[in-house]
Design a protein around this motif. Structure first.
Motif, PDB file in Angstrom:
ATOM      1  N   VAL A   1     -57.918   2.294  29.943  1.00 51.17           N
ATOM      2  CA  VAL A   1     -57.465   3.699  30.559  1.00 51.17           C
ATOM      3  C   VAL A   1     -56.407   4.575  30.305  1.00 51.17           C
ATOM      4  CG1 VAL A   1     -56.092   3.552  32.613  1.00 51.17           C
ATOM      5  CG2 VAL A   1     -57.626   1.582  33.138  1.00 51.17           C
ATOM      6  N   LEU A   2     -56.082   4.517  29.327  1.00 48.45           N
ATOM      7  CA  LEU A   2     -54.799   5.004  28.709  1.00 48.45           C
ATOM      8  C   LEU A   2     -55.492   5.937  28.061  1.00 48.45           C
ATOM      9  CD1 LEU A   2     -52.415   1.687  28.019  1.00 48.45           C
ATOM     10  CD2 LEU A   2     -52.183   3.569  30.388  1.00 48.45           C
ATOM     11  N   PRO A   3     -56.549   5.941  27.327  1.00 50.07           N
ATOM     12  CA  PRO A   3     -57.218   7.103  26.832  1.00 50.07           C
ATOM     13  C   PRO A   3     -57.436   8.122  27.436  1.00 50.07           C
ATOM     14  CG  PRO A   3     -57.812   4.506  25.569  1.00 50.07           C
ATOM     15  CD  PRO A   3     -56.773   4.747  27.182  1.00 50.07           C
ATOM     16  N   LEU A   4     -58.430   7.949  28.663  1.00 52.44           N
ATOM     17  CA  LEU A   4     -59.127   9.038  29.966  1.00 52.44           C
ATOM     18  C   LEU A   4     -58.081  10.074  29.537  1.00 52.44           C
ATOM     19  CD1 LEU A   4     -59.521   6.240  32.577  1.00 52.44           C
ATOM     20  CD2 LEU A   4     -61.767   7.002  30.328  1.00 52.44           C
ATOM     21  N   PRO A   5     -59.182  11.270  29.953  1.00 47.52           N
ATOM     22  CA  PRO A   5     -58.822  12.577  30.366  1.00 47.52           C
ATOM     23  C   PRO A   5     -57.980  12.537  31.485  1.00 47.52           C
ATOM     24  CG  PRO A   5     -61.054  12.399  30.336  1.00 47.52           C
ATOM     25  CD  PRO A   5     -60.541  11.152  29.830  1.00 47.52           C
ATOM     26  N   VAL A   6     -57.243  11.563  32.259  1.00 50.90           N
ATOM     27  CA  VAL A   6     -57.044  11.762  33.486  1.00 50.90           C
ATOM     28  C   VAL A   6     -55.525  11.547  33.761  1.00 50.90           C
ATOM     29  CG1 VAL A   6     -57.797  11.573  36.039  1.00 50.90           C
ATOM     30  CG2 VAL A   6     -59.446  11.226  34.621  1.00 50.90           C
ATOM     31  N   SER A   7     -55.281  12.408  34.591  1.00 54.54           N
ATOM     32  CA  SER A   7     -53.385  11.764  34.595  1.00 54.54           C
ATOM     33  C   SER A   7     -52.946  10.558  34.714  1.00 54.54           C
ATOM     34  CB  SER A   7     -52.589  12.442  35.151  1.00 54.54           C
ATOM     35  OG  SER A   7     -51.071  12.672  35.881  1.00 54.54           O
ATOM     36  N   LEU A   8     -52.691  10.238  34.037  1.00 49.88           N
ATOM     37  CA  LEU A   8     -52.016   8.291  33.870  1.00 49.88           C
ATOM     38  C   LEU A   8     -51.731   8.043  35.874  1.00 49.88           C
ATOM     39  CD1 LEU A   8     -50.827   7.049  30.823  1.00 49.88           C
ATOM     40  CD2 LEU A   8     -53.173   6.508  32.250  1.00 49.88           C
ATOM     41  N   LYS A   9     -50.428   9.099  36.175  1.00 51.55           N
ATOM     42  CA  LYS A   9     -49.634   9.264  37.635  1.00 51.55           C
ATOM     43  C   LYS A   9     -51.079   9.486  38.668  1.00 51.55           C
ATOM     44  CE  LYS A   9     -45.977  11.594  36.429  1.00 51.55           C
ATOM     45  NZ  LYS A   9     -44.903  13.221  35.591  1.00 51.55           N
TER      46      LYS A   9
ATOM     47  N   TRP B   1     -43.801   0.815  50.167  1.00 56.42           N
ATOM     48  CA  TRP B   1     -43.189   0.955  49.055  1.00 56.42           C
ATOM     49  C   TRP B   1     -43.035  -0.637  48.436  1.00 56.42           C
ATOM     50  CZ3 TRP B   1     -39.268  -2.883  47.960  1.00 56.42           C
ATOM     51  CH2 TRP B   1     -38.945  -3.115  49.470  1.00 56.42           C
ATOM     52  N   GLN B   2     -43.556  -1.460  48.455  1.00 57.53           N
ATOM     53  CA  GLN B   2     -43.371  -2.621  47.948  1.00 57.53           C
ATOM     54  C   GLN B   2     -45.223  -2.786  46.522  1.00 57.53           C
ATOM     55  OE1 GLN B   2     -43.585  -6.769  49.868  1.00 57.53           O
ATOM     56  NE2 GLN B   2     -41.426  -5.978  51.368  1.00 57.53           N
ATOM     57  N   ILE B   3     -45.494  -1.971  46.495  1.00 50.04           N
ATOM     58  CA  ILE B   3     -46.865  -1.733  46.173  1.00 50.04           C
ATOM     59  C   ILE B   3     -46.600  -1.286  44.982  1.00 50.04           C
ATOM     60  CG2 ILE B   3     -49.784  -0.855  45.903  1.00 50.04           C
ATOM     61  CD1 ILE B   3     -49.329  -1.047  49.159  1.00 50.04           C
ATOM     62  N   PRO B   4     -45.850   0.021  44.649  1.00 48.30           N
ATOM     63  CA  PRO B   4     -45.922   0.190  43.186  1.00 48.30           C
ATOM     64  C   PRO B   4     -44.677  -0.297  42.673  1.00 48.30           C
ATOM     65  CG  PRO B   4     -44.846   1.740  44.809  1.00 48.30           C
ATOM     66  CD  PRO B   4     -45.911   1.098  45.756  1.00 48.30           C
ATOM     67  N   TRP B   5     -43.725  -0.760  43.288  1.00 47.40           N
ATOM     68  CA  TRP B   5     -42.669  -1.827  43.247  1.00 47.40           C
ATOM     69  C   TRP B   5     -43.199  -3.021  42.433  1.00 47.40           C
ATOM     70  CZ3 TRP B   5     -38.152  -3.029  40.776  1.00 47.40           C
ATOM     71  CH2 TRP B   5     -38.471  -4.056  40.906  1.00 47.40           C
TER      72      TRP B   5
ATOM     73  N   ILE C   1     -40.681   7.014  40.211  1.00 52.43           N
ATOM     74  CA  ILE C   1     -40.409   6.446  39.178  1.00 52.43           C
ATOM     75  C   ILE C   1     -41.260   5.515  38.385  1.00 52.43           C
ATOM     76  CG2 ILE C   1     -38.988   4.867  38.515  1.00 52.43           C
ATOM     77  CD1 ILE C   1     -36.986   5.532  40.443  1.00 52.43           C
ATOM     78  N   THR C   2     -42.204   4.713  39.163  1.00 46.74           N
ATOM     79  CA  THR C   2     -43.130   4.071  38.437  1.00 46.74           C
ATOM     80  C   THR C   2     -44.470   4.945  38.199  1.00 46.74           C
ATOM     81  OG1 THR C   2     -44.426   3.471  40.707  1.00 46.74           O
ATOM     82  CG2 THR C   2     -42.485   1.805  39.560  1.00 46.74           C
ATOM     83  N   ALA C   3     -44.508   5.553  38.523  1.00 46.22           N
ATOM     84  CA  ALA C   3     -45.679   6.698  38.262  1.00 46.22           C
ATOM     85  C   ALA C   3     -45.639   7.163  36.767  1.00 46.22           C
ATOM     86  CB  ALA C   3     -45.827   7.705  38.800  1.00 46.22           C
ATOM     87  N   TRP C   4     -44.279   7.560  36.895  1.00 53.76           N
ATOM     88  CA  TRP C   4     -43.328   8.249  35.497  1.00 53.76           C
ATOM     89  C   TRP C   4     -43.746   7.315  34.583  1.00 53.76           C
ATOM     90  CZ3 TRP C   4     -39.044   6.734  33.001  1.00 53.76           C
ATOM     91  CH2 TRP C   4     -38.594   7.821  32.069  1.00 53.76           C
ATOM     92  N   TRP C   5     -43.095   5.884  35.108  1.00 54.91           N
ATOM     93  CA  TRP C   5     -42.813   5.070  33.590  1.00 54.91           C
ATOM     94  C   TRP C   5     -44.444   4.340  33.456  1.00 54.91           C
ATOM     95  CZ3 TRP C   5     -45.279   0.427  34.773  1.00 54.91           C
ATOM     96  CH2 TRP C   5     -45.503  -0.720  33.757  1.00 54.91           C
ATOM     97  N   PHE C   6     -45.320   4.489  33.946  1.00 51.39           N
ATOM     98  CA  PHE C   6     -47.254   4.684  33.523  1.00 51.39           C
ATOM     99  C   PHE C   6     -47.425   5.682  33.217  1.00 51.39           C
ATOM    100  CE2 PHE C   6     -51.826   3.920  34.546  1.00 51.39           C
ATOM    101  CZ  PHE C   6     -51.622   2.549  34.473  1.00 51.39           C
ATOM    102  N   SER C   7     -47.492   6.522  33.362  1.00 51.76           N
ATOM    103  CA  SER C   7     -47.567   7.501  32.457  1.00 51.76           C
ATOM    104  C   SER C   7     -47.055   7.778  30.694  1.00 51.76           C
ATOM    105  CB  SER C   7     -47.720   9.303  33.059  1.00 51.76           C
ATOM    106  OG  SER C   7     -45.849   9.800  32.734  1.00 51.76           O
ATOM    107  N   ARG C   8     -45.860   6.836  30.569  1.00 53.80           N
ATOM    108  CA  ARG C   8     -45.856   6.926  29.340  1.00 53.80           C
ATOM    109  C   ARG C   8     -46.324   5.611  28.830  1.00 53.80           C
ATOM    110  NH1 ARG C   8     -40.960   9.746  28.485  1.00 53.80           N
ATOM    111  NH2 ARG C   8     -39.733   8.349  27.357  1.00 53.80           N
ATOM    112  N   GLN C   9     -46.887   5.290  29.032  1.00 55.77           N
ATOM    113  CA  GLN C   9     -47.382   4.081  28.472  1.00 55.77           C
ATOM    114  C   GLN C   9     -48.252   4.319  26.807  1.00 55.77           C
ATOM    115  OE1 GLN C   9     -47.055   0.741  29.400  1.00 55.77           O
ATOM    116  NE2 GLN C   9     -45.400   2.005  30.665  1.00 55.77           N
ATOM    117  N   GLU C  10     -48.183   3.629  25.885  1.00 53.56           N
ATOM    118  CA  GLU C  10     -49.472   3.579  25.155  1.00 53.56           C
ATOM    119  C   GLU C  10     -50.058   2.829  24.853  1.00 53.56           C
ATOM    120  OE1 GLU C  10     -47.107   5.400  22.129  1.00 53.56           O
ATOM    121  OE2 GLU C  10     -46.168   7.096  22.990  1.00 53.56           O
ATOM    122  N   VAL C  11     -51.706   3.009  24.275  1.00 53.05           N
ATOM    123  CA  VAL C  11     -52.430   2.055  23.501  1.00 53.05           C
ATOM    124  C   VAL C  11     -51.747   1.489  22.363  1.00 53.05           C
ATOM    125  CG1 VAL C  11     -54.758   2.073  22.676  1.00 53.05           C
ATOM    126  CG2 VAL C  11     -53.927   3.364  24.320  1.00 53.05           C
ATOM    127  N   LYS C  12     -51.924  -0.083  22.441  1.00 49.19           N
ATOM    128  CA  LYS C  12     -51.336  -0.652  21.383  1.00 49.19           C
ATOM    129  C   LYS C  12     -52.140  -1.559  21.590  1.00 49.19           C
ATOM    130  CE  LYS C  12     -46.643  -2.060  24.806  1.00 49.19           C
ATOM    131  NZ  LYS C  12     -46.244  -2.634  24.962  1.00 49.19           N
TER     132      LYS C  12
END
Length: 243
Positions: free
Chosen positions: A76-84, A140-144, A232-243
């Motif tokens: 998922v993370l390397p895809l050319p699609v916005s992680l948000k 709101w509980q879903i992204p949380w 907030i959670t979408a921003w956090w997810f967008s900062r994830q990196e491939v490990k």
């Protein structure tokens, strides 16, 4: 965005997460039948205090596990699609699933009222309104829960969300500060909608908890909180990196 939502839906097409949409409301209906004359009353009270928060937590946890099994999000993370957008797609698909589960429960309780518990004072109109509010106010509980599951794992997500729904949803709902606790909003709004107090009993006529003014306030708070948690959670997810 439509293609992202379709892709997220395909990922869970044959998983247990999708089966939960039917299993959870049917399980709740079985418990309600066992409770006898309190079929409608307990069918809703137990649903929004225990079963529904558990359903949301489990579906989001399973969605996260499904991605982790696929090379720990490396697909998922390397895809050319916005992680948000991907995060929004996961939230949207889960929201649709939760809405369907609520509608299945609504159909079952209406049928139960007509053919099994005809003495219930809760009307079909009240049930329909309650279901609509549940679908909107718990989004709101879903992204949380997606965040909790990915960051800390399923166990922590269950303890926080289900525990919060049961404990805070009951304790804070009849307090003057109920509007400060997100987990109490549903329980508080169900008082004027269904006439059910936080402890699960029917409210007597004239009870202060039946004040309908809490409904627009609760819905407004729920929608604002959804936007905040989602951002907030979408921003956090967008900062994830491939490990």
């Amino acid at each position: 965005m439509t293609s992202v939502i379709k892709a997220e839906n395909l990922k869970v097409k044959r998983t247990f997460a999708k089966k939960m949409i039917i299993i959870a409301p049917l399980f709740m209906l079985l418990l309600a039948i066992i409770s006898g004359q309190y079929f409608v009353q307990n069918g809703y009270n137990w649903w929004y205090t225990m079963i529904l928060p558990g359903l949301i937590t489990l579906i989001t946890a399973l969605v996260n596990q499904n991605e982790e099994k696929k090379l720990n999000y490396r697909s998922v993370l390397p895809l050319p699609v916005s992680l948000k957008k991907i995060w929004l797609g996961k939230v949207t698909v889960t929201g649709i699933y939760v809405a369907v589960a609520n509608i299945i429960l609504l159909g079952g309780i209406i049928a139960g009222k007509l053919f099994y518990n005809t003495a219930s004072t809760i009307t079909v109109t009240q049930m329909m309104m309650a279901t609509l509010i549940l679908i909107v106010a718990l989004l709101w509980q879903i992204p949380w829960c997606l965040f909790l599951s990915k960051k800390f794992g399923m166990l922590i997500a269950i303890l926080v969300n289900v525990g919060g729904g049961i404990v805070l949803g009951i304790i804070a709902a009849d307090k003057s500060f109920w509007w400060l606790c997100p987990y109490s909003w549903i329980t508080r709004m169900m008082c004027p909608v269904l006439g059910i107090l936080p402890n699960g009993t029917l409210a007597p006529v004239g009870d202060a908890m039946l004040n309908v003014n809490v409904i627009p306030l609760g819905l407004g708070l729920s929608m604002v909180f959804l936007v905040i948690v989602m951002a907030i959670t979408a921003w956090w997810f967008s900062r994830q990196e491939v490990k």
